[in-house]
Write an enzyme that holds these catalytic residues in place. Structure first.
Site, PDB file in Angstrom:
ATOM      1  N   LYS A   1      13.700 -13.010  59.547  1.00 56.47           N
ATOM      2  CA  LYS A   1      13.847 -14.128  60.474  1.00 56.47           C
ATOM      3  C   LYS A   1      14.065 -13.623  61.902  1.00 56.47           C
ATOM      4  O   LYS A   1      14.426 -12.451  62.093  1.00 56.47           O
ATOM      5  CB  LYS A   1      15.022 -15.013  60.035  1.00 56.47           C
TER       6      LYS A   1
ATOM      7  N   CYS B   1      21.522  -8.628  86.553  1.00 56.64           N
ATOM      8  CA  CYS B   1      20.657  -9.724  87.003  1.00 56.64           C
ATOM      9  C   CYS B   1      19.771 -10.177  85.840  1.00 56.64           C
ATOM     10  O   CYS B   1      19.834  -9.617  84.748  1.00 56.64           O
ATOM     11  CB  CYS B   1      19.776  -9.271  88.157  1.00 56.64           C
ATOM     12  N   MET B   2      18.917 -11.155  86.100  1.00 58.18           N
ATOM     13  CA  MET B   2      18.064 -11.664  85.026  1.00 58.18           C
ATOM     14  C   MET B   2      17.102 -10.587  84.535  1.00 58.18           C
ATOM     15  O   MET B   2      16.840 -10.466  83.343  1.00 58.18           O
ATOM     16  CB  MET B   2      17.274 -12.892  85.510  1.00 58.18           C
ATOM     17  N   ASP B   3      16.565  -9.793  85.473  1.00 60.23           N
ATOM     18  CA  ASP B   3      15.496  -8.862  85.116  1.00 60.23           C
ATOM     19  C   ASP B   3      15.797  -7.414  85.485  1.00 60.23           C
ATOM     20  O   ASP B   3      14.980  -6.531  85.249  1.00 60.23           O
ATOM     21  CB  ASP B   3      14.202  -9.265  85.835  1.00 60.23           C
TER      22      ASP B   3
ATOM     23  N   HIS C   1      24.495 -18.446  49.241  1.00 60.51           N
ATOM     24  CA  HIS C   1      24.754 -17.495  50.330  1.00 60.51           C
ATOM     25  C   HIS C   1      26.266 -17.421  50.495  1.00 60.51           C
ATOM     26  O   HIS C   1      26.949 -18.446  50.476  1.00 60.51           O
ATOM     27  CB  HIS C   1      24.083 -18.001  51.610  1.00 60.51           C
TER      28      HIS C   1
ATOM     29  N   ARG D   1      27.317 -24.663  54.455  1.00 65.31           N
ATOM     30  CA  ARG D   1      26.277 -24.694  55.486  1.00 65.31           C
ATOM     31  C   ARG D   1      25.096 -25.513  54.969  1.00 65.31           C
ATOM     32  O   ARG D   1      24.736 -26.511  55.580  1.00 65.31           O
ATOM     33  CB  ARG D   1      25.859 -23.263  55.847  1.00 65.31           C
TER      34      ARG D   1
ATOM     35  N   ARG E   1      18.761 -10.081  49.024  1.00 58.61           N
ATOM     36  CA  ARG E   1      18.155 -10.515  50.301  1.00 58.61           C
ATOM     37  C   ARG E   1      18.769  -9.691  51.419  1.00 58.61           C
ATOM     38  O   ARG E   1      19.852 -10.013  51.914  1.00 58.61           O
ATOM     39  CB  ARG E   1      18.457 -11.990  50.589  1.00 58.61           C
TER      40      ARG E   1
ATOM     41  N   TYR F   1      24.440  -9.203  93.019  1.00 59.36           N
ATOM     42  CA  TYR F   1      24.905 -10.562  93.328  1.00 59.36           C
ATOM     43  C   TYR F   1      26.427 -10.627  93.331  1.00 59.36           C
ATOM     44  O   TYR F   1      27.077 -10.200  92.379  1.00 59.36           O
ATOM     45  CB  TYR F   1      24.396 -11.546  92.283  1.00 59.36           C
TER      46      TYR F   1
END
Ligand SMILES: *Cc1c(COP(=O)(O)O)cnc(C)c1O
Length: 384
Positions: A43, A318-320, A170, A141, A226, A270
């Protein structure tokens, strides 16, 4: 520059060690008998490692089934050519039944309404819809309550369009197998399976253990385990690490894109959360940020590896992009200087030093699972 394979368009990437993935998969195969199955949980794009390539490696290393969290993840696996059974670990909306049947993805089932919609559609197509019955043994769940599984099977079984391929639960506390909570969940599951058999229902493939359960509680393997996190070489808990050593599969690397020597007292990034403490500090920029899965809360706290040594990340992530400091603390050490293009390791080993996802997760108050998924979001993956 080293001759690593890396993406041509960006100086930041995730390196995925397919040899380690293969050996980890074999290690899980080694935990189970010849007649038991290994379901590889892929997943969230194989926990951020890239499902297409990872599934191929796992398949070759002995995977018997794949598990996904969403229908689209299952379709992506089929479109990548996977032929093994695919189990969806929860029940999607009834509007998904056509996609499930078209792509041969087995849903987990726990409501009569969904079972009915799935069975009706399968019958209309002249097919049989395989499913796994999910039992709620205490995680609360998903699943049919452990005392109601026989009734549930009775209420859906007459439908010619349905076939129960497996029954599972689970565990909420599989990392503490001796604890009362875990023992109780196990007991409820064992009794629910026995109840089904006594009532004349075949539960199909019986399974319950995730990674920590597979490693720490071998009595509960039943017909299949699993495994998720462990396949990627990440440990769910220290106890499991002591029993089954695994090799980390994901490393995060970047090259320096810019360097400068701001004067003492200048701010970095920043908000100027970091100020250069003395002269001759070199600030280097790496083209990786929180949109790549590097949590912003690690700002001014994490370290990266450069030439086998730890250096500090400074200023707000920062973001990038983010910045790191060289020669920050002492003029007594022989000064090192980086140049644009130099390699730094954000996660992984360099020389004798290693930064693990566990180290970063610990600083964030979270688990390695979340960090791995995050790094999978935008970085290109390079398979070595
Ligand atoms: C995610 C998941 C797993 C795998 O768990 P790991 O701890 O990563 O091994 C197994 N079963 C279910 C139902 C899951 O949701």
């Amino acid at each position: 520059m080293q001759t690593l394979s890396e993406p041509p368009t960006r100086w930041a990437w995730a390196e995925i060690d397919t040899g380690a993935l293969r050996r980890n998969t074999r290690a899980f195969k080694g935990l189970i008998g010849a007649r038991q199955r290994l379901c590889c949980v892929v997943k969230a794009d194989a926990y951020g490692h890239g499902v297409e390539r990872c599934a191929k490696v796992m398949h070759a290393a002995g995977a018997d089934m794949f598990a996904v969290a969403t229908v689209l993840e299952g379709i992506a696996l089929r479109e990548a050519g996977q032929k093994l059974p695919i189990l969806l670990l929860s029940e999607p909306p009834a509007t998904a039944v056509d996609a499930l049947l078209e792509h041969d993805i087995m849903p987990s089932i726990y409501t009569p309404e969904f079972a009915w919609a799935y069975g009706e559609r399968a019958a209309a197509l002249g097919r049989v819809g395989k499913y796994h019955l999910a039992i709620n043994t205490g995680m609360n769940r998903i699943g049919v309550h452990y005392t109601e599984v026989v009734d549930f099977r009775r209420s859906v079984e007459f439908h010619a369009g349905l076939e129960c391929d497996g029954t599972f639960t689970h565990f909420a506390t599989a990392d503490e197998p001796d604890g009362w909570d875990h023992q109780l969940q196990c007991k409820r599951f064992v009794e629910a399976i026995a109840g089904l058999r006594e009532a004349g229902f075949d539960p199909g493939i019986v399974h319950c253990d995730n990674t920590p359960g597979s490693v720490l509680n071998k009595d509960m393997h039943f017909d299949m385990i699993r495994a998720g996190i462990g396949l990627y070489g990440l440990q769910p808990c220290e106890r499991a690490a002591a029993v089954l050593p695994l090799e980390p599969v994901m490393s995060i690397k970047a090259r320096v894109t810019h360097e400068c020597h701001p004067a003492m007292g200048e701010g970095v990034g920043y908000g100027y959360t970091y100020r250069v403490p003395r002269t001759r500090v070199q600030i280097c920029t790496l083209p990786i940020g929180y949109a790549d899965g590097l949590p912003r809360m690690l700002s001014n706290r994490m370290e990266v590896l450069y030439r086998g040594q730890r250096i500090r990340q400074v200023g707000n992530i920062c973001m990038d992009q983010c910045m790191v400091a060289i020669n920050e603390t002492s003029i007594l050490h022989p000064a090192i200087e980086a140049e644009p293009g130099d390699l730094m390791t954000i996660v992984g080993a360099d020389g004798n030093e290693r930064i693990t996802l566990d180290e970063l997760a610990g600083m964030c108050g979270t688990i390695n699972y979340e960090l791995a998924c995050g790094f999978g979001m935008r970085l290109e993956k390079i398979y070595v």
